[in-house]
Design a protein around this motif. Structure first.
Motif, mmCIF file in Angstrom:
data_model
loop_
_atom_site.group_PDB
_atom_site.id
_atom_site.type_symbol
_atom_site.label_atom_id
_atom_site.label_comp_id
_atom_site.label_asym_id
_atom_site.label_seq_id
_atom_site.Cartn_x
_atom_site.Cartn_y
_atom_site.Cartn_z
ATOM 1 N N PRO A 49 45.796 -4.110 69.319
ATOM 2 C CA PRO A 49 44.808 -3.603 70.277
ATOM 3 C C PRO A 49 43.373 -3.654 69.737
ATOM 4 N N GLN A 50 43.246 -3.597 68.418
ATOM 5 C CA GLN A 50 41.901 -3.686 67.825
ATOM 6 C C GLN A 50 41.237 -5.026 68.135
ATOM 7 N N LEU A 53 39.773 -4.683 71.606
ATOM 8 C CA LEU A 53 38.596 -3.811 71.594
ATOM 9 C C LEU A 53 37.423 -4.512 70.922
ATOM 10 N N LYS A 54 37.722 -5.232 69.856
ATOM 11 C CA LYS A 54 36.675 -5.951 69.128
ATOM 12 C C LYS A 54 36.033 -7.010 70.039
ATOM 13 N N PHE A 56 35.752 -6.907 73.267
ATOM 14 C CA PHE A 56 34.847 -6.218 74.196
ATOM 15 C C PHE A 56 33.579 -5.777 73.476
ATOM 16 N N GLU A 57 33.742 -5.321 72.240
ATOM 17 C CA GLU A 57 32.579 -4.897 71.464
ATOM 18 C C GLU A 57 31.588 -6.053 71.308
ATOM 19 N N LEU A 89 46.519 0.274 76.632
ATOM 20 C CA LEU A 89 45.152 -0.140 76.317
ATOM 21 C C LEU A 89 44.271 -0.161 77.561
ATOM 22 N N MET B 250 40.011 0.112 61.681
ATOM 23 C CA MET B 250 38.739 0.270 62.371
ATOM 24 C C MET B 250 38.841 1.334 63.457
ATOM 25 N N ASP B 251 40.005 1.404 64.076
ATOM 26 C CA ASP B 251 40.151 2.266 65.235
ATOM 27 C C ASP B 251 41.501 2.959 65.171
ATOM 28 N N ALA B 254 43.551 2.964 68.539
ATOM 29 C CA ALA B 254 44.171 1.679 68.873
ATOM 30 C C ALA B 254 45.376 1.410 67.989
ATOM 31 N N LYS B 255 45.276 1.811 66.743
ATOM 32 C CA LYS B 255 46.343 1.550 65.782
ATOM 33 C C LYS B 255 47.589 2.366 66.134
ATOM 34 N N LEU B 257 48.245 3.668 69.108
ATOM 35 C CA LEU B 257 48.704 3.160 70.404
ATOM 36 C C LEU B 257 49.637 1.976 70.185
ATOM 37 N N SER B 258 49.210 1.112 69.282
ATOM 38 C CA SER B 258 49.996 -0.070 68.956
ATOM 39 C C SER B 258 51.337 0.315 68.341
ATOM 40 N N VAL B 281 45.323 9.071 77.194
ATOM 41 C CA VAL B 281 45.412 8.110 76.098
ATOM 42 C C VAL B 281 44.336 8.360 75.033
ATOM 43 N N ILE B 294 35.855 1.694 68.053
ATOM 44 C CA ILE B 294 35.127 0.441 68.262
ATOM 45 C C ILE B 294 34.226 0.472 69.491
ATOM 46 N N ILE B 295 34.781 0.817 70.654
ATOM 47 C CA ILE B 295 33.997 0.732 71.894
ATOM 48 C C ILE B 295 32.846 1.746 71.927
ATOM 49 N N ALA B 298 30.002 0.595 69.915
ATOM 50 C CA ALA B 298 29.265 -0.499 70.551
ATOM 51 C C ALA B 298 28.332 0.054 71.629
#
Lengths: 139, 303
Positions: A49-50, A53-54, A56-57, A89, B250-251, B254-255, B257-258, B281, B294-295, B298
């Protein structure tokens, strides 16, 4: 700006089905929108999923993850994992302020070149309607 | 010669300092070696006393909490200016923590909810006199100033604090452990996990020995840094991830969730079931690290 908006779409395709499907489209001389930049991974289950997200970033307007049809995965159940990850996600990016329609999961097999063309064209229309990603840097 | 320290409290619940006091007898050994120059809830020094200090004259500074108002931001920048070594103390300061989930809503909406629409409010108004201005977002403090050391935890456990403080007094650089919570969790784990059902924390009573994730509870262990001593999981409460992401992640959200998506049994849990079972979530997976993910990062960069 809206008139000449050309979306940037990242395609993350699995090696065994969807990437071969894109190859099929190419060798059959079918044309699909150049907005999709394809990255090959070994399995849709490899898509962290990173990565999404990356993307989109970095300003992607849409992300298209494609893998083998259910039951066809080269690694038995990678695509089932991808399916669940993308579902969660989508919910996550929705909460973070990105339209969930910008993320798409599609099953495309190695023989479905035409399906790939159809999918990318449809996805492009969706993204064009949505407009540039809220994270896209103004150029 | 005593070591000069300052403790700075930004917007926070004071839990981290409470945890420091939980050191009990250890404090008796440590305190004589410290000269506290600023700790506004414990010793009677005022902000102007700190402003008068020469730059870089304080040996170690600890910042607890995040910047919610302009005053917090001023205090944080002041702390960086005066301290040789600045320690980010606690998860709020390091990653943003729970209060930063408010970033999901515009600040005006949040203020109006709190001061005007709340059920207990009569003729509410948003306070605007004699209060510092609210910042639009909560960002992790490292986005504002440079830190020398991070000490996460909500709150950091006393043994972790003791370790860091004693090694700082010896003049060494403390090092945090770099594995995930599962490595130090005493629960019995099997090699392969297949979840037939994802449970929420209140459903049923967990078995005492078995891994909580295997029992279907969303335990953030696999995506969380170790160091807390697995206090929650030992007591039968699934990890919420307060120590922040493990190394090279990084996140955290997300990790995790995965990780969760890869262990559910795909025959019994459909993607829709999974989303329904998780419910919130971002609030579940990024509970402590939302502004460091991450988001949101940004989004800050774009503004």
């Amino acid at each position: 700006m809206d008139g000449d908006f050309e979306p940037k779409i990242l395609g993350i395709f699995c090696n065994w089905c969807s990437y071969a499907g894109a190859d099929m489209a190419g060798t059959s001389r079918m044309q699909y929108p150049p907005n999709v930049r394809i990255v090959r991974v070994l399995c849709s289950g490899r898509v962290d999923p990173q990565f999404v997200l990356k993307a989109f970033e970095l300003g992607a307007d849409g992300v298209l993850v494609a893998g083998c049809h259910p039951g066809d995965c080269h690694y038995v159940k990678g695509n089932y994992r991808a399916e669940r990850r993308i579902a969660l996600l989508k919910e996550m990016i929705k909460q973070l302020g990105i339209e969930p329609e910008r993320l798409m999961l599609k099953w495309i097999s190695a023989s479905e070149g035409a399906e790939l063309v159809k999918t990318t064209e449809e996805f492009l229309t969706v993204i064009k309607e949505l407009g540039p990603s809220p994270l896209r840097k103004k150029s | 010669m005593p070591v000069k320290v300052m403790f700075v409290q930004l917007a926070s619940c004071w839990g981290c300092h409470q945890s420091l006091l939980d050191l009990h007898e250890t404090l008796a050994d440590v305190l004589p070696q410290l000269e506290i120059v600023f700790w506004h809830t414990v010793v009677d020094y005022k902000l102007h006393d700190v402003e008068k200090l020469p730059d870089g004259s304080v040996d170690v500074g600890f910042t607890e909490g995040f910047c919610r108002t302009e005053e917090d931001l001023h205090l944080l920048k002041l702390a960086r200016q005066k301290c040789k070594l600045l320690v980010s103390y606690g998860t709020c300061s390091t990653y943003g923590s729970i209060p930063s989930l408010l970033n999901l809503y515009p600040i005006e909406e949040a203020l109006s909810r709190k001061f005007k629409e709340a059920e207990s409010v009569v003729e509410g108004r948003i306070p605007d006199k004699h209060v510092p201005k609210m910042l639009e977002h909560v960002k992790p403090n490292r986005e504002y100033v440079k830190y020398d050391l991070f000490l996460p935890g909500c709150p950091p456990e006393p043994p972790l604090i003791a370790g860091v403080v004693t090694s700082l007094l010896k003049g060494e650089t403390p090092k945090l452990k770099e594995r995930t919570l599962c490595d130090e969790c005493p629960r019995v784990k099997s090699d392969v996990i297949v979840l037939k059902k994802v449970k929420r924390d209140f459903e049923g009573i967990p078995e005492p020995e078995k891994c909580l994730l295997e029992q279907g509870y969303i335990c953030m262990g696999p995506a969380t840094r170790e160091g807390c001593g697995a206090v929650c999981t030992s007591a039968g409460v699934p990890c919420k991830g307060c120590m922040g992401p493990g190394p090279n992640v990084m996140d955290q959200g997300a990790k995790m969730l995965s990780a969760l998506a890869s262990i559910v049994d795909y025959e019994s849990v459909s993607p829709e079931d999974l989303v329904k079972a998780v419910k919130d979530v971002v609030g579940t997976f990024s509970r402590f690290t939302l502004p460091s993910s991450i988001i949101p990062k940004a989004v800050f960069k774009k503004k």
